[in-house]
Write a protein that holds these residues in place. Structure first.
Motif, PDB file in Angstrom:
ATOM      1  N   GLU A  20       0.826  -1.207   0.000  1.00 27.04           N
ATOM      2  CA  GLU A  20       0.000   0.000   0.000  1.00 27.04           C
ATOM      3  C   GLU A  20       0.864   1.263   0.000  1.00 27.04           C
ATOM      4  OE1 GLU A  20      -3.544   2.108   2.638  1.00 27.04           O
ATOM      5  OE2 GLU A  20      -2.644   0.238   3.326  1.00 27.04           O
ATOM      6  N   ALA A  21       1.922   1.271   0.790  1.00 28.08           N
ATOM      7  CA  ALA A  21       2.804   2.439   0.866  1.00 28.08           C
ATOM      8  C   ALA A  21       3.463   2.757  -0.474  1.00 28.08           C
ATOM      9  CB  ALA A  21       3.879   2.207   1.930  1.00 28.08           C
ATOM     10  N   ARG A  22       3.545   1.752  -1.346  1.00 29.75           N
ATOM     11  CA  ARG A  22       4.189   1.927  -2.652  1.00 29.75           C
ATOM     12  C   ARG A  22       3.171   1.991  -3.793  1.00 29.75           C
ATOM     13  NH1 ARG A  22       7.119  -0.289   0.993  1.00 29.75           N
ATOM     14  NH2 ARG A  22       9.377   0.010   1.031  1.00 29.75           N
ATOM     15  N   GLY A  23       1.897   1.976  -3.450  1.00 31.07           N
ATOM     16  CA  GLY A  23       0.852   2.018  -4.464  1.00 31.07           C
ATOM     17  C   GLY A  23       0.807   0.762  -5.316  1.00 31.07           C
ATOM     18  N   ILE A  24       1.181  -0.365  -4.719  1.00 37.01           N
ATOM     19  CA  ILE A  24       1.247  -1.637  -5.437  1.00 37.01           C
ATOM     20  C   ILE A  24       0.074  -2.514  -5.039  1.00 37.01           C
ATOM     21  CG2 ILE A  24       2.583  -3.766  -5.704  1.00 37.01           C
ATOM     22  CD1 ILE A  24       5.117  -2.029  -5.227  1.00 37.01           C
ATOM     23  N   ARG A  25      -0.529  -3.141  -6.050  1.00 38.38           N
ATOM     24  CA  ARG A  25      -1.619  -4.091  -5.822  1.00 38.38           C
ATOM     25  C   ARG A  25      -1.217  -5.453  -6.359  1.00 38.38           C
ATOM     26  NH1 ARG A  25      -7.089  -0.866  -7.567  1.00 38.38           N
ATOM     27  NH2 ARG A  25      -6.807   0.896  -6.160  1.00 38.38           N
ATOM     28  N   ALA A  26      -1.886  -6.471  -5.880  1.00 43.80           N
ATOM     29  CA  ALA A  26      -1.641  -7.830  -6.380  1.00 43.80           C
ATOM     30  C   ALA A  26      -1.841  -7.846  -7.887  1.00 43.80           C
ATOM     31  CB  ALA A  26      -2.571  -8.820  -5.701  1.00 43.80           C
ATOM     32  N   GLY A  27      -0.899  -8.449  -8.593  1.00 40.69           N
ATOM     33  CA  GLY A  27      -0.962  -8.546 -10.044  1.00 40.69           C
ATOM     34  C   GLY A  27      -0.203  -7.457 -10.776  1.00 40.69           C
ATOM     35  N   ASP A  28       0.208  -6.398 -10.067  1.00 39.60           N
ATOM     36  CA  ASP A  28       0.993  -5.332 -10.706  1.00 39.60           C
ATOM     37  C   ASP A  28       2.364  -5.840 -11.109  1.00 39.60           C
ATOM     38  OD1 ASP A  28      -1.006  -3.452 -10.359  1.00 39.60           O
ATOM     39  OD2 ASP A  28      -0.040  -2.449  -8.655  1.00 39.60           O
ATOM     40  N   GLN A  29       2.876  -5.334 -12.214  1.00 36.48           N
ATOM     41  CA  GLN A  29       4.259  -5.600 -12.578  1.00 36.48           C
ATOM     42  C   GLN A  29       5.130  -4.644 -11.777  1.00 36.48           C
ATOM     43  OE1 GLN A  29       4.896  -5.480 -16.813  1.00 36.48           O
ATOM     44  NE2 GLN A  29       3.429  -7.111 -17.189  1.00 36.48           N
ATOM     45  N   VAL A  30       6.179  -5.194 -11.155  1.00 33.13           N
ATOM     46  CA  VAL A  30       7.033  -4.388 -10.289  1.00 33.13           C
ATOM     47  C   VAL A  30       8.505  -4.581 -10.628  1.00 33.13           C
ATOM     48  CG1 VAL A  30       5.399  -4.337  -8.361  1.00 33.13           C
ATOM     49  CG2 VAL A  30       7.085  -6.184  -8.501  1.00 33.13           C
ATOM     50  N   ARG A  31       9.277  -3.650 -10.155  1.00 27.13           N
ATOM     51  CA  ARG A  31      10.738  -3.673 -10.279  1.00 27.13           C
ATOM     52  C   ARG A  31      11.303  -3.802  -8.874  1.00 27.13           C
ATOM     53  NH1 ARG A  31      14.132   1.161 -10.132  1.00 27.13           N
ATOM     54  NH2 ARG A  31      16.204   0.561 -10.837  1.00 27.13           N
TER      55      ARG A  31
END
Length: 125
Positions: free
Chosen positions: A47-58
């Motif tokens: 949440e602190a990084r604005g990331i949700r399940a399924g997002d592509q991340v680095r």
């Protein structure tokens, strides 16, 4: 004083762990490999990084970066992220594995590798 705690000073807030599973001991002795590399994050870290399940991340540090898919896992401790041990390169989005993020220094006590001493940051790709 080899057993005293030394806080990391690299400014990277997350500790990366790469545990084996019941089906994957390492890349050679894997019963079945993963079709897509996933990193698990604690819900508050995501949440602190604005990331949700399924997002592509680095996932990155000064040693390298791994592009993969995010999963949110409340069983993880806050500040810890996890990627599976032994995953093959084709499973990540950029052909890199968690090994690219592992330091090459040796443990002061036993002189062994510090594979689970990797500090990282995670952001949306």
């Amino acid at each position: 004083e080899p057993y005293r705690f030394e806080a990391p000073d690299d400014g990277l807030p997350l500790a990366l762990i790469t545990p084996a599973s019941s089906r994957m001991v390492n890349s050679t002795l894997g019963e079945s490999n993963y079709p897509r590399l996933v990193i698990d994050l604690h819900p508050r870290d995501a949440e602190a990084r604005g990331i949700r399940a399924g997002d592509q991340v680095r996932v990155f540090n000064d040693l390298g970066e791994v592009e993969c898919v995010a999963a949110v896992n409340e069983r993880l401790r806050r500040g810890v992220v996890a990627m599976p041990k032994g995953v093959w390169r084709h499973a990540s989005l950029n052909g890199e594995t968690p090994t690219a993020l592992c330091p090459d220094h040796l443990n002061i006590v036993g002189g062994a590798a510090c594979f689970n001493d990797a500090r990282v940051e995670v952001e949306k790709a």
